[in-house]
Design an enzyme around this catalytic site. Structure first.
Site, PDB file in Angstrom:
ATOM      1  N   CYS A  28       0.836  -1.213   0.000  1.00 49.37           N
ATOM      2  CA  CYS A  28       0.000   0.000   0.000  1.00 49.37           C
ATOM      3  C   CYS A  28       0.868   1.259   0.000  1.00 49.37           C
ATOM      4  O   CYS A  28       0.546   2.241  -0.671  1.00 49.37           O
ATOM      5  CB  CYS A  28      -0.921   0.024   1.216  1.00 49.37           C
ATOM      6  SG  CYS A  28      -2.056  -1.359   1.281  1.00 49.37           S
TER       7      CYS A  28
ATOM      8  N   ARG B 243      -7.789  -4.454  -3.274  1.00 51.28           N
ATOM      9  CA  ARG B 243      -7.328  -3.276  -4.028  1.00 51.28           C
ATOM     10  C   ARG B 243      -8.274  -3.041  -5.198  1.00 51.28           C
ATOM     11  O   ARG B 243      -8.084  -3.581  -6.289  1.00 51.28           O
ATOM     12  CB  ARG B 243      -5.897  -3.500  -4.539  1.00 51.28           C
ATOM     13  CG  ARG B 243      -4.917  -3.731  -3.433  1.00 51.28           C
ATOM     14  CD  ARG B 243      -3.502  -3.998  -3.916  1.00 51.28           C
ATOM     15  NE  ARG B 243      -2.747  -4.647  -2.857  1.00 51.28           N
ATOM     16  CZ  ARG B 243      -2.222  -4.003  -1.816  1.00 51.28           C
ATOM     17  NH1 ARG B 243      -2.326  -2.694  -1.728  1.00 51.28           N
ATOM     18  NH2 ARG B 243      -1.589  -4.664  -0.867  1.00 51.28           N
TER      19      ARG B 243
HETATM   20  C1  BEZ Z   1       0.564  -4.610   1.856  1.00 51.88           C
HETATM   21  O1  BEZ Z   1       1.769  -4.805   1.902  1.00 51.88           O
HETATM   22  O2  BEZ Z   1       0.100  -3.541   1.464  1.00 51.88           O
HETATM   23  C2  BEZ Z   1      -0.366  -5.699   2.269  1.00 51.88           C
HETATM   24  C3  BEZ Z   1      -0.013  -7.020   1.987  1.00 51.88           C
HETATM   25  C4  BEZ Z   1      -0.858  -8.041   2.385  1.00 51.88           C
HETATM   26  C5  BEZ Z   1      -2.032  -7.748   3.067  1.00 51.88           C
HETATM   27  C6  BEZ Z   1      -2.381  -6.434   3.312  1.00 51.88           C
HETATM   28  C7  BEZ Z   1      -1.551  -5.408   2.907  1.00 51.88           C
END
Ligand code: BEZ
Length: 233
Positions: free
Chosen positions: A51, A134
């Protein structure tokens, strides 16, 4: 209390309305964005690496989107203070792929109640029941959803594709054409399919600057300059 079940919004639907608290103040969606394109996107959680890479990329591209009359609006089910702390950390501490001192100026919605995420089908329990996937919603100036793209938690979005889709949607509207596979500004565009035998015949015999692979598949040139000018670039 009985849980409200929402159907997933679809392409062509009006964007579901909501009021929300964001890092840029309260918003009334999509009313506050009348006359503009909006990319409404969700992310799973603040202070997570994928993110963070996405927010830095979006923030770096925000001015470019603005030139295309397009505003960005982010969302996660975290609270406002978490959002603020995360965006401050991004600006003050994170340097990634040449991006640093990145200020996220577009609103990030707090959705602790998950009301908005549920209305937009951003919560997909098979992937996670507590985090939004997402999602990317492209909403046009009349508040109609024009494209929806979903990515899972583990895969960051392709921002080149997000920009390409936005340019393609605006070009389709500006010139009443369709865009072929992998289209980019400057590539040939597709002339609307012939709707009658007469038009099909005319097309095949036409000396107009058009290339027909067959009666149902005709393309014409559309210069990159014209595409970009119509986008306001
Ligand atoms: C992230 O790195 O943004 C992420 C990865 C797995 C689950 C939720 C967020």
């Amino acid at each position: 209390m009985e849980e409200q079940i929402y159907s997933m919004p679809r392409i062509g639907d009006k964007a579901p309305e909501f009021k929300a608290v964001t890092t840029q103040g309260d918003i009334n969606f999509p009313g506050d964005y009348k006359g503009k394109w909006v990319i409404l996107f969700s992310h799973p959680a603040d202070f997570t690496p994928v993110c963070t890479s996405e927010f830095m990329t979006f923030a770096t591209m925000a001015e470019d989107f603005k030139k295309m009359n397009t505003e960005l609006v982010g969302l996660s089910v975290d609270g406002l203070y978490s959002h603020i702390a995360w965006l401050r950390t991004i600006k003050e501490k994170i340097e990634y792929k040449g991006m640093k001192d990145v200020e996220v100026k577009f609103p990030l919605i707090e959705d602790i109640t998950m009301e908005v995420s549920k209305r937009y089908g951003m919560l997909q329990p098979g992937e996670s029941s507590t985090k939004a996937v997402r999602a990317v919603f492209f909403i046009d100036p009349k508040g109609t959803i024009r494209t929806i793209i979903y990515y899972p938690l583990a895969v960051g979005r392709n921002f080149d594709e997000i920009k390409r889709v936005l340019i393609a949607l605006q070009t389709a509207d500006n010139f009443s054409v369709a865009l072929p596979a992998d289209w980019r500004p400057g590539d040939d565009v597709i002339v609307p399919t012939a709707g009658s035998c007469g038009v099909a015949k005319e097309r095949m015999e036409s000396k107009e600057e058009m290339h027909c692979y067959d009666w149902f598949f005709c393309t014409k040139k559309l210069e990159e300059e014209k595409v970009l000018k119509a986008l306001g670039k």
